[in-house]
Enzyme design. Structure first.
Site, PDB file in Angstrom:
ATOM      1  CB  SER A  25       7.271   1.727  -0.943  1.00  0.00           C
ATOM      2  OG  SER A  25       8.142   1.244  -0.146  1.00  0.00           O
ATOM      3  N   GLY A  80       0.783  -1.207  -0.263  1.00  0.00           N
ATOM      4  CA  GLY A  80      -0.062  -0.176   0.066  1.00  0.00           C
ATOM      5  C   GLY A  80       0.895   1.208  -0.078  1.00  0.00           C
ATOM      6  CE1 TYR A  81       3.007   1.693   4.615  1.00  0.00           C
ATOM      7  CE2 TYR A  81       5.399   0.938   4.578  1.00  0.00           C
ATOM      8  CZ  TYR A  81       4.359   1.217   5.139  1.00  0.00           C
ATOM      9  OH  TYR A  81       4.402   0.765   6.562  1.00  0.00           O
ATOM     10  N   GLY A  82       2.539   4.098  -1.501  1.00  0.00           N
ATOM     11  CA  GLY A  82       2.511   4.605  -2.878  1.00  0.00           C
ATOM     12  C   GLY A  82       1.943   3.750  -3.870  1.00  0.00           C
ATOM     13  CD  GLN A  83      -2.874   1.908  -4.342  1.00  0.00           C
ATOM     14  OE1 GLN A  83      -3.591   1.394  -5.044  1.00  0.00           O
ATOM     15  NE2 GLN A  83      -2.822   1.818  -2.822  1.00  0.00           N
TER      16      GLN A  83
END
Length: 340
Positions: A68, A62-65
């Site tokens: 990351s 979910g980090y930066g879709q």
């Protein structure tokens, strides 16, 4: 850099983990609030972390879709360090699309997301695959069976949890044991001098289940750097636009004052003392540090060299002490307690 076993496993991790939530090139709203680290900058930060002895790198789908994971994967490849010499931890749960099944820990989500994580990270296996929250809509045995299949297939080495309540930790491990499935070996939790709520029930549960502990946001979103205390926060500062994790400011100001006092004695920064406090806690396996600047990362890593005295630990413990909650203030006496 020291290394500790991750819970009840033979896997050793560095006492500091490099967190990559700021690795974000898509310009998403969350990325804008916490910082955006591009590929070239990420390459330098990852190499610096590896050179300092950090062997665990944490990210999430979910980090930066997914950005990351992509940036981290490329940075690790560019470092020239062999795959066997570093560990990748990622997490799944957050929505990765617009459909009703785009999030969570169902068998569908777990099996779909692991392949996407592997592709983005450009690796054949994930060392630590973590549940990024407790899925109340999926039977936990369904999640464990899916995780177990990933370990058997070789796509995943170990599994962990993040942001579970104490009862969810105990229940999960008990169900895994009941079905003879691979259990969680670690818990990723929020813990800081202004966020000690985990000490009430979550840390005792982690201790009981013999899990490793990975601490996120050890500086409480920058609050413990002292930059945001005493009315110093500007209208453009991170905590002004994104106040996360939440902090009791009145109590937090007192904590920062003690941090400043101890920091001056040691010739270090408030942030380094706050990190050192966590590193001295026996329940902590590894502290996750993030950085958007190289000098910031170097300074954070230096916290591993700080030795706090018992008196200094008591001072920090006292100023950040939790107010007793029921049933702690109503506990029965222990043998040897002085009776009225």
């Amino acid at each position: 850099m020291k290394y500790k076993p991750l819970g009840n496993t033979g896997l050793y991790v560095s006492e500091m983990t490099f967190g990559t939530m700021t690795f974000n090139g898509k310009g998403t709203k969350l990325g804008g609030m916490i910082g955006e680290t591009d590929q070239a900058h990420a390459d330098r930060l990852v190499k610096l972390a590896l050179d300092a002895g950090i062997n665990l790198f944490d990210t999430a789908n979910g980090y930066g879709q997914g950005d990351s994971e992509i940036i981290l994967g490329k940075a690790l490849k560019a470092s020239g360090v062999t795959r066997e010499d570093y560990l990748i931890a990622t997490k799944i749960f957050m929505p990765m699309g617009g459909s009703i099944n785009s999030l969570g820990l169902s068998r569908l989500s777990v099996l779909r997301e692991v392949d996407k994580c592997l592709e983005r990270l450009d690796t054949n296996y994930i060392d630590l695959f973590q549940a990024h929250g407790f899925d109340t809509s999926t039977p936990i045995e369904e999640t464990f069976k899916a995780f177990d299949s990933l370990i058997k297939s070789g796509k995943v080495r170990y599994i962990g949890l993040s942001n579970f309540a104490a009862w969810q930790i105990i229940q999960s491990q008990s169900i895994a044991e009941k079905f003879g499935l691979e259990k969680f070996c670690s818990a990723q939790i929020y813990y800081s001098l202004v966020g000690r709520e985990v000490e009430r029930e979550i840390l005792p549960a982690i201790r009981e289940m013999n899990l490793g502990t990975l601490v996120w946001s050890p500086l409480a979103g920058g609050f413990l750097t002292g930059k945001y205390s005493g009315g110093n926060a500007t209208s453009t500062s991170r905590r002004k636009t994104f106040e996360f994790p939440p902090v009791d400011k009145a109590k937090g100001e007192k904590v920062v004052e003690i941090l400043k006092y101890i920091a001056r004695k040691h010739g270090h920064t408030e942030a380094q003392i706050a990190l050192a406090w966590l590193l001295h806690k026996p329940d902590v396996t590894s502290v996750i540090i993030g950085a958007t600047k190289e000098e910031q990362l170097i300074a954070n890593i230096k916290a591993t060299q700080i030795e706090l005295s018992c008196a200094e630990m008591r001072e920090l413990d006292a100023v950040s002490e939790l107010v007793p909650e029921y049933p702690n203030w109503a506990r029965p006496p222990k043998r040897g307690d002085k009776m009225i």
